[in-house]
Design an enzyme around this catalytic site. Structure first.
Site, PDB file in Angstrom:
ATOM      1  N   SER A  23       0.856  -1.176   0.000  1.00 31.22           N
ATOM      2  CA  SER A  23       0.000   0.000   0.000  1.00 31.22           C
ATOM      3  C   SER A  23       0.898   1.233   0.000  1.00 31.22           C
ATOM      4  O   SER A  23       1.867   1.304   0.767  1.00 31.22           O
ATOM      5  CB  SER A  23      -0.908  -0.014   1.231  1.00 31.22           C
ATOM      6  OG  SER A  23      -1.870   1.015   1.128  1.00 31.22           O
ATOM      7  N   GLU A  24       0.580   2.193  -0.838  1.00 31.78           N
ATOM      8  CA  GLU A  24       1.477   3.322  -1.103  1.00 31.78           C
ATOM      9  C   GLU A  24       1.865   4.086   0.165  1.00 31.78           C
ATOM     10  O   GLU A  24       2.907   4.727   0.210  1.00 31.78           O
ATOM     11  CB  GLU A  24       0.831   4.281  -2.104  1.00 31.78           C
ATOM     12  CG  GLU A  24      -0.450   4.934  -1.564  1.00 31.78           C
ATOM     13  CD  GLU A  24      -1.195   5.733  -2.621  1.00 31.78           C
ATOM     14  OE1 GLU A  24      -0.925   5.571  -3.817  1.00 31.78           O
ATOM     15  OE2 GLU A  24      -2.075   6.529  -2.224  1.00 31.78           O
ATOM     16  N   ASN A  25       1.005   4.046   1.194  1.00 35.41           N
ATOM     17  CA  ASN A  25       1.276   4.781   2.419  1.00 35.41           C
ATOM     18  C   ASN A  25       2.231   4.040   3.350  1.00 35.41           C
ATOM     19  O   ASN A  25       2.291   4.346   4.539  1.00 35.41           O
ATOM     20  CB  ASN A  25      -0.035   5.131   3.134  1.00 35.41           C
ATOM     21  CG  ASN A  25      -0.907   3.923   3.383  1.00 35.41           C
ATOM     22  OD1 ASN A  25      -1.042   3.060   2.523  1.00 35.41           O
ATOM     23  ND2 ASN A  25      -1.496   3.834   4.552  1.00 35.41           N
TER      24      ASN A  25
END
Lengths: 222, 221
Positions: free
Chosen positions: A46-48
């Site tokens: 997940s990009e975060n």
């Protein structure tokens, strides 16, 4: 019967290979996390800054320090890890992800992707991580409903909306078909029952070619 | 003796000048320094530029700061999300300027500033509207655009634990932009859930070393 959204996600999940590092975009692709094949270890990014995203938590397990790209609460698989944003996008841009599954407003016959703005003055644009993912992951596949609610085709000769990246999409999963973007154009690999090829073409602006071994697109009820 | 802890939110945000560029950490509500954002309202700085991944939700925290009308410009990757009502109102009324930057490019531009570098060539946005006006350069057969460093006058951070030297640790995905922003501003201010004694954070798990932090204030969850 057209596939439901969860069934589109299921179909895309069937193509994920054991050991793959995969990013899921927000919207339709996020549903893939809930329908992963049980017999394979797939590491969701997940990009975060979450590597090894697990399924949605139970009601008593929600932790707002642990969210996915859509800001929904998630869990972490055993073996998962956290990184900060700059390293997360290093993973994205540096070719360390095998695959990104992204949503789209439109896809062109050349694999151009448009998914960040419709130029509607009432809706501010939002690019998020889409442009980084589109040029950084080793492969890009798109999950999208075949037409808009008004019936306009989303798979077009050229994108009408501003591009996220040019020529990056390799496979498109829709509620009607699985379509590959090839140097010879769009090749339909699978088509849902009770819709014929001519009907599919009528719902698609770009010209389609039927694969020699065109198969039925079917998914469990879910 | 080094002691970067301050007693109040007012002390934490004292001296932020008008016209400042403020890096505001967080991804949605995770790792968002909401109490510091609201303290800046009381502090009174205006004509601010905010750098943040999102443009706030509801009417608290970052959204409350935007609602004062004292933020003239926001540099952001994804301003619109469910509940981003304040930003949407300001945007529709033409009362806030939006610079849209891809998420990883915001982050890397700040890292660049933190590392003392003059910029970097990136393949992201090539062939799109967001590359217009940027210097293009082909390197080993691939096209890139020049991205410049992005430095903050101030960084507002949210961490889980912090000690008097300013060492910080985070929880889960609340880490997000915090470490990079801490490094990329002249004045870095952290709200932490727990003050701990020096040495209580295992040195192997200090994510932001105290050299990057100037002030910290305790804001229990």
């Amino acid at each position: 019967m057209p596939l439901k959204r969860r069934q589109i996600a299921w179909r895309a999940a069937q193509d994920l290979v054991d050991g793959a590092y995969v990013n899921l975009g927000i919207g339709l692709p996020t549903l893939v996390a809930d329908v992963l094949p049980a017999d394979r270890e797939i590491v969701l990014h997940s990009e975060n800054g979450v590597l090894g995203v697990g399924p949605a938590p139970g009601d008593n397990e929600v932790d707002w320090d642990l969210v996915n790209a859509g800001k929904q609460p998630v869990t972490l698989l055993t073996g998962g890890s956290y990184v900060h944003h700059t390293d997360s996008f290093l993973m994205i841009r540096g070719g360390h992800l095998d695959l990104a599954l992204l949503g789209a407003f439109e896809v062109s016959q050349k694999g151009d992707l448009a998914n960040w703005t419709t130029d509607d003055p009432n809706f501010p644009p939002g690019v998020g991580g889409a442009m980084d993912l589109a040029v950084g992951a080793k492969e890009i596949r798109v999950l999208v409903e075949h037409t808009t609610r008004a019936g306009a085709p989303r798979i077009r000769r050229q994108c009408g909306y501003p591009l996220t990246a040019a020529g990056v999409v390799r496979r498109i999963y829709t509620d009607l078909a699985v379509i590959d973007v090839t140097s010879a154009g769009l090749v339909v690999r699978e088509l849902v029952d009770d819709i014929d090829f001519r009907t599919l073409q009528a719902k698609t602006e770009a010209p389609l070619h039927a694969a020699p071994d065109l198969r039925p697109l079917r998914a469990p009820a879910l | 003796m080094i002691d970067k802890r301050v007693r109040s939110l007012a002390d934490a945000v004292a001296g932020i000048p008008d016209g400042a560029t403020i890096l505001c950490a967080g991804f949605g509500g995770a790792g968002l320094p909401d109490a510091l954002c609201e303290a800046v309202i009381e502090q009174g700085a205006r004509d601010l530029t905010i750098v943040a991944n999102n443009a706030g939700t509801g009417r608290t925290g970052l959204a409350a700061l935007l609602a004062t009308g004292r933020v003239k410009r926001i540099i952001c990757s994804f301003p619109r999300s469910s509940g981003s009502v304040v930003f949407e109102e300001l945007y529709a009324a033409g009362r806030i300027e939006l610079e849209l930057v891809p998420q990883g490019i915001i982050s890397e531009r700040m890292r660049c500033a933190a590392a003392g570098l003059g910029g970097f060539y990136s393949p992201v946005s090539v062939g799109t509207r967001l590359a217009e006006g940027k210097e293009h350069r082909e390197i080993d057969g691939r096209m890139y655009v020049l991205e410049k460093p992005l430095k903050g006058d101030v960084a507002l951070l949210a961490a889980d634990r912090g000690d008097r030297w300013g060492n910080l640790s985070y929880r889960k995905s609340a880490r997000n932009f915090n470490p990079t922003m801490a490094m990329a501003a002249s004045l870095s201010i952290a709200q932490v859930r727990h003050f701990v004694e020096l040495g209580e954070i295992d040195p192997e798990t200090v994510i932001t070393p105290g050299i990057f932090v100037d002030r910290l204030v305790e804001v229990p969850a």
